[in-house]
Design an enzyme around this catalytic site. Structure first.
Site, PDB file in Angstrom:
ATOM      1  N   GLY A 148       3.781   4.572   0.948  1.00  0.00           N
ATOM      2  CA  GLY A 148       2.852   3.612   0.332  1.00  0.00           C
ATOM      3  C   GLY A 148       1.398   3.009   0.793  1.00  0.00           C
ATOM      4  O   GLY A 148       1.742   2.512   1.773  1.00  0.00           O
ATOM      5  N   CYS A 149       0.345   3.468   0.135  1.00  0.00           N
ATOM      6  CA  CYS A 149      -1.258   2.946   0.653  1.00  0.00           C
ATOM      7  C   CYS A 149      -0.699   0.890   0.560  1.00  0.00           C
ATOM      8  O   CYS A 149      -1.099   0.332   1.460  1.00  0.00           O
ATOM      9  CB  CYS A 149      -1.942   3.199   0.142  1.00  0.00           C
ATOM     10  SG  CYS A 149      -2.063   3.400  -2.178  1.00  0.00           S
ATOM     11  N   TYR A 150      -0.604   1.150  -0.995  1.00  0.00           N
ATOM     12  CA  TYR A 150      -0.201  -0.723  -1.260  1.00  0.00           C
ATOM     13  C   TYR A 150       0.804  -0.951   0.333  1.00  0.00           C
ATOM     14  O   TYR A 150       0.897  -2.456   0.603  1.00  0.00           O
ATOM     15  CB  TYR A 150       0.291  -1.075  -2.547  1.00  0.00           C
ATOM     16  CG  TYR A 150      -1.105  -0.805  -3.510  1.00  0.00           C
ATOM     17  CD1 TYR A 150      -2.186  -1.752  -3.071  1.00  0.00           C
ATOM     18  CD2 TYR A 150      -0.317  -0.581  -4.650  1.00  0.00           C
ATOM     19  CE1 TYR A 150      -3.625  -1.985  -3.904  1.00  0.00           C
ATOM     20  CE2 TYR A 150      -1.828  -0.601  -5.672  1.00  0.00           C
ATOM     21  CZ  TYR A 150      -2.928  -0.679  -5.116  1.00  0.00           C
ATOM     22  OH  TYR A 150      -3.885  -1.473  -6.019  1.00  0.00           O
ATOM     23  N   THR A 152       2.106  -0.273   2.905  1.00  0.00           N
ATOM     24  CA  THR A 152       1.402   0.082   3.897  1.00  0.00           C
ATOM     25  C   THR A 152       0.656  -0.999   4.485  1.00  0.00           C
ATOM     26  O   THR A 152       1.312  -2.013   6.128  1.00  0.00           O
ATOM     27  CB  THR A 152       1.496   1.123   4.588  1.00  0.00           C
ATOM     28  OG1 THR A 152       1.420   2.553   4.165  1.00  0.00           O
ATOM     29  CG2 THR A 152       0.263   1.394   6.467  1.00  0.00           C
ATOM     30  N   THR A 153      -0.020  -1.816   3.747  1.00  0.00           N
ATOM     31  CA  THR A 153      -0.528  -2.458   3.759  1.00  0.00           C
ATOM     32  C   THR A 153      -0.476  -3.398   3.942  1.00  0.00           C
ATOM     33  O   THR A 153      -0.078  -4.998   4.312  1.00  0.00           O
ATOM     34  CB  THR A 153      -2.134  -2.995   2.861  1.00  0.00           C
ATOM     35  OG1 THR A 153      -2.370  -1.309   2.550  1.00  0.00           O
ATOM     36  CG2 THR A 153      -3.195  -3.886   3.063  1.00  0.00           C
TER      37      THR A 153
END
Length: 346
Positions: A148-150, A152-153
């Site tokens: 997911g994008c969150y 990954t960050t």
């Protein structure tokens, strides 16, 4: 020889971003592009920023259409990938299937059922190459779960500190702001321009966001022990980008001077993750449209905490770029192929 790649869910934000990157990839040929409700329409009518693919007609998202490709990217909502992936496994077991949705990310079936409310479909190799040991798991893989994008960050922000043993695994707090594209393309009243512009708002407060167990899973892998995370997402009035501020307690026996070295050493040879020079802080605008992540860190000696701020484009490195980067590794291609695009300014 080029690799034939099909993209399911080609009309959504994630599917469109996958196609944007694949259109500039020298080692692939874009095969079938599929959709559900929009099957039969021209891709150009729904993704006008892809003129090279504008005349492609969207086909139905079925195993019959997707079978026969060397790579299939599933850019579908959570819960929609598992059955299709299982059918592809029966039809063409050698196909590399990359799930950009959530269905195969979590190792814990209990966590999946608690946060997603359905039966766990199983776990695939996790498409975050920068996580220690992950490139070896992705090399030659036939199934890949895109993070997911969150997560990954958040994972990239803190993983070096856990790998180096400088951070405590308890009392980890992450607050992240995301652009509206993270919510998908379906019309939602609270995401109308007039509702979003000029304001920010939290959601998924109190540990309820579905990315929480995924963040804990990645950081626990880096730490070699369970890590507990309090995660709060917020909605920012921008189309794309994530800015995360992640904090964790510094272990009592660690000198603050050692801290920065852990991140610099971890990312020294990474092509897409960059520790900025001291005094320069990340902005989402700097990574717009690119597969790059920029981060900065500081030690707050008053409370003995490390603060890391990281920025990435949620649709590129946070989704489609991660898919292509992992695909390259699985196919034995140079990891940066098709991903050399830089950020956009102003």
């Amino acid at each position: 020889m080029t690799h034939a790649v099909a993209v399911a869910g080609a009309t959504g934000y994630a599917g469109g971003e996958v196609l944007r990157l694949l259109a500039g990839h020298p080692e692939v040929r874009i095969g079938a592009v599929t959709a559900h409700a929009n099957a039969g329409e021209r891709l150009g009518a729904l993704q006008p920023h892809l003129p090279a693919l504008a005349d492609r007609v969207l086909q139905a998202t079925t195993a019959d259409v997707l079978a026969g490709h060397e790579v299939v990217v599933l850019a579908l909502p959570h819960g929609a990938s598992a059955a299709l992936a299982a059918e592809l496994e029966e039809r063409t077991p050698g196909t590399l299937v990359i799930d950009a949705g959530a269905d195969h990310r979590l190792e814990s079936g209990e966590a999946w059922e608690r946060f997603y409310g359905s039966e766990h479909a199983g776990t695939w190799p996790y498409g975050l190459p920068e996580l220690p040991g992950q490139r070896e798991r992705l090399a030659g893989a036939r199934r890949i779960a895109v993070p997911g994008c969150y997560p990954t960050t958040s994972i990239l922000a803190l993983a070096p500190g856990f790998t180096a043993g400088v951070l405590e695994p308890r009392d980890v707090v992450i607050v992240a702001a995301s652009g509206t594209s993270g919510a998908g393309k379906a019309a939602k009243p609270h995401l109308l321009g007039s509702e979003v512009m000029g304001g920010m708002s939290p959601y998924g407060v109190g540990g309820g966001h579905r990315h929480t167990p995924e963040i804990e899973q990645g950081l626990s892998q880096a730490a070699g022990e369970p890590v507990e995370v309090s995660f709060t997402p917020t909605l920012a009035p921008v189309p794309r980008g994530i800015l995360a501020t992640a904090t964790a307690r510094l272990r009592s026996d660690v000198e603050p001077a050692r801290v920065r070295a852990a991140w610099e050493e971890a990312y020294a040879d990474e092509p897409f993750v960059h520790v900025l020079p001291e005094g320069q802080w990340p902005t989402t605008k700097a990574v717009l449209g690119s597969n790059h992540v920029v981060l900065q860190l500081a030690v707050d000696p008053h409370v003995g905490r490390v603060i890391v701020t990281a920025a990435l484009d949620n649709l590129t490195k946070g989704t489609a770029g991660g898919a292509v980067q992992s695909m390259n590794i699985a196919l034995g291609l140079p990891e940066q192929t098709g991903l050399e695009i830089q950020g956009v300014a102003p």
